[in-house]
Design a protein around this motif. Structure first.
Motif, PDB file in Angstrom:
ATOM      1  N   ALA A   1      19.943 -25.465 -76.742  1.00 27.42           N
ATOM      2  CA  ALA A   1      19.792 -25.628 -75.293  1.00 27.42           C
ATOM      3  C   ALA A   1      20.747 -24.702 -74.550  1.00 27.42           C
ATOM      4  O   ALA A   1      20.378 -24.107 -73.524  1.00 27.42           O
ATOM      5  CB  ALA A   1      20.043 -27.078 -74.903  1.00 27.42           C
ATOM      6  N   LEU A   2      21.952 -24.547 -75.054  1.00 26.06           N
ATOM      7  CA  LEU A   2      22.897 -23.606 -74.464  1.00 26.06           C
ATOM      8  C   LEU A   2      22.369 -22.179 -74.571  1.00 26.06           C
ATOM      9  O   LEU A   2      22.419 -21.399 -73.604  1.00 26.06           O
ATOM     10  CB  LEU A   2      24.260 -23.720 -75.154  1.00 26.06           C
ATOM     11  CG  LEU A   2      25.316 -22.718 -74.714  1.00 26.06           C
ATOM     12  CD1 LEU A   2      25.733 -23.003 -73.276  1.00 26.06           C
ATOM     13  CD2 LEU A   2      26.509 -22.761 -75.633  1.00 26.06           C
ATOM     14  N   PHE A   3      21.851 -21.822 -75.745  1.00 23.04           N
ATOM     15  CA  PHE A   3      21.288 -20.484 -75.931  1.00 23.04           C
ATOM     16  C   PHE A   3      20.101 -20.255 -75.005  1.00 23.04           C
ATOM     17  O   PHE A   3      19.931 -19.178 -74.464  1.00 23.04           O
ATOM     18  CB  PHE A   3      20.862 -20.270 -77.376  1.00 23.04           C
ATOM     19  CG  PHE A   3      22.003 -20.063 -78.343  1.00 23.04           C
ATOM     20  CD1 PHE A   3      23.305 -19.942 -77.906  1.00 23.04           C
ATOM     21  CD2 PHE A   3      21.763 -20.003 -79.703  1.00 23.04           C
ATOM     22  CE1 PHE A   3      24.353 -19.753 -78.784  1.00 23.04           C
ATOM     23  CE2 PHE A   3      22.790 -19.811 -80.601  1.00 23.04           C
ATOM     24  CZ  PHE A   3      24.092 -19.686 -80.135  1.00 23.04           C
ATOM     25  N   LYS A   4      19.276 -21.271 -74.830  1.00 23.76           N
ATOM     26  CA  LYS A   4      18.100 -21.144 -73.970  1.00 23.76           C
ATOM     27  C   LYS A   4      18.516 -20.940 -72.518  1.00 23.76           C
ATOM     28  O   LYS A   4      17.913 -20.144 -71.807  1.00 23.76           O
ATOM     29  CB  LYS A   4      17.206 -22.367 -74.097  1.00 23.76           C
ATOM     30  CG  LYS A   4      15.888 -22.225 -73.386  1.00 23.76           C
ATOM     31  CD  LYS A   4      14.810 -22.904 -74.177  1.00 23.76           C
ATOM     32  CE  LYS A   4      13.458 -22.693 -73.565  1.00 23.76           C
ATOM     33  NZ  LYS A   4      12.826 -21.480 -73.988  1.00 23.76           N
ATOM     34  N   SER A   5      19.547 -21.637 -72.084  1.00 27.98           N
ATOM     35  CA  SER A   5      20.011 -21.467 -70.707  1.00 27.98           C
ATOM     36  C   SER A   5      20.611 -20.075 -70.487  1.00 27.98           C
ATOM     37  O   SER A   5      20.598 -19.571 -69.372  1.00 27.98           O
ATOM     38  CB  SER A   5      21.021 -22.550 -70.342  1.00 27.98           C
ATOM     39  OG  SER A   5      22.229 -22.346 -71.038  1.00 27.98           O
ATOM     40  N   GLN A   6      21.117 -19.456 -71.553  1.00 23.97           N
ATOM     41  CA  GLN A   6      21.655 -18.105 -71.461  1.00 23.97           C
ATOM     42  C   GLN A   6      20.593 -17.033 -71.667  1.00 23.97           C
ATOM     43  O   GLN A   6      20.853 -15.857 -71.458  1.00 23.97           O
ATOM     44  CB  GLN A   6      22.770 -17.912 -72.493  1.00 23.97           C
ATOM     45  CG  GLN A   6      23.962 -18.810 -72.289  1.00 23.97           C
ATOM     46  CD  GLN A   6      24.676 -18.526 -70.991  1.00 23.97           C
ATOM     47  OE1 GLN A   6      24.812 -17.389 -70.585  1.00 23.97           O
ATOM     48  NE2 GLN A   6      25.091 -19.583 -70.326  1.00 23.97           N
TER      49      GLN A   6
END
Length: 64
Positions: A23-28
């Motif tokens: 989810a962190l990677f997706k937001s970035q």
């Protein structure tokens, strides 16, 4: 191989960490985050099914 509750809960926690990281990677906007989310959810699903299966077997053994 004997499955312990500790191993299954650890597997579940690993799945949660993978999903949160994805989810962190997706937001970035990083590539491959969709695959990580899917991988984390599959790990969580497998761990959940194994926990239910182990608990159900434990209940069956007490009835005998």
């Amino acid at each position: 191989m004997k499955l312990s509750y500790r191993l299954l809960i650890t597997l579940l926690l690993i799945g949660i960490v993978i999903v949160l990281l994805a989810a962190l990677f997706k937001s970035q906007g990083y590539a491959g985050s969709d695959v990580l989310i899917l991988l984390g959810l599959v790990v969580q699903f497998v761990a959940g099914v194994l926990v239910v299966w182990k608990f159900a077997n434990r209940l069956d053994n007490k009835d005998s």
